[in-house]
Write a protein that holds these residues in place. Sequence first.
Motif, short mmCIF file in Angstrom:
data_model
loop_
_atom_site.label_atom_id
_atom_site.label_comp_id
_atom_site.label_asym_id
_atom_site.label_seq_id
_atom_site.Cartn_x
_atom_site.Cartn_y
_atom_site.Cartn_z
N ASN A 277 -4.61 2.93 -4.82
CA ASN A 277 -5.22 1.85 -4.72
C ASN A 277 -5.79 1.27 -6.51
N ARG B 80 -4.97 7.30 -0.73
CA ARG B 80 -4.93 6.23 -0.57
C ARG B 80 -6.04 6.11 -1.80
N GLY C 197 0.44 -1.49 -0.06
CA GLY C 197 0.08 0.31 0.12
C GLY C 197 1.50 1.44 0.08
#
Length: 154
Positions: free
Chosen positions: A92, A88, A56
């Motif tokens: 993703n 984020r 991540g």
Amino acid sequence: MAKETMKLVANNKKAYHDYFIDEKYEAGIELHGTEVKSMRMGKCSIKESFIRIEKGEVFVYGMHVSPYEKGNIFNKDPMRVKKLLMHRYEINKLAGKTAEKGFTLVPLQVYFKEGKAKVEIGLARGKKLYDKRQDIAKKDQKREAEKEFKIRNL
């Protein structure tokens, strides 16, 4: 609104030759003090660098920031892996795209925007040899056309 100031530090022209760039993203770079000073002097190279997403987080490998001459003990390893700062949802999205066949992440340019070091990331697909040949042929054709136009208008 204030005028955006952008100072280009490094450019990766080879990326446009080797890849089709589908999307572009902007990310901040996590740097240490002397690295920032060195980058402000333009001592940065992203020729052989690439980007990976691990757990991540986004990292750039192979980005060379020359040691700062006056930095002595505070200088870091010029080839160390640098973390990129992104939202984020962007991470993703990129992770999903790079999981698809043929997609990769390449740094396109490094610059300072409003005093902060940024890197432009390209979501890219690799070119085949015949694609590169077509691009070279198009450039040659364009150059010839411009030359003809220039000669005709003298």
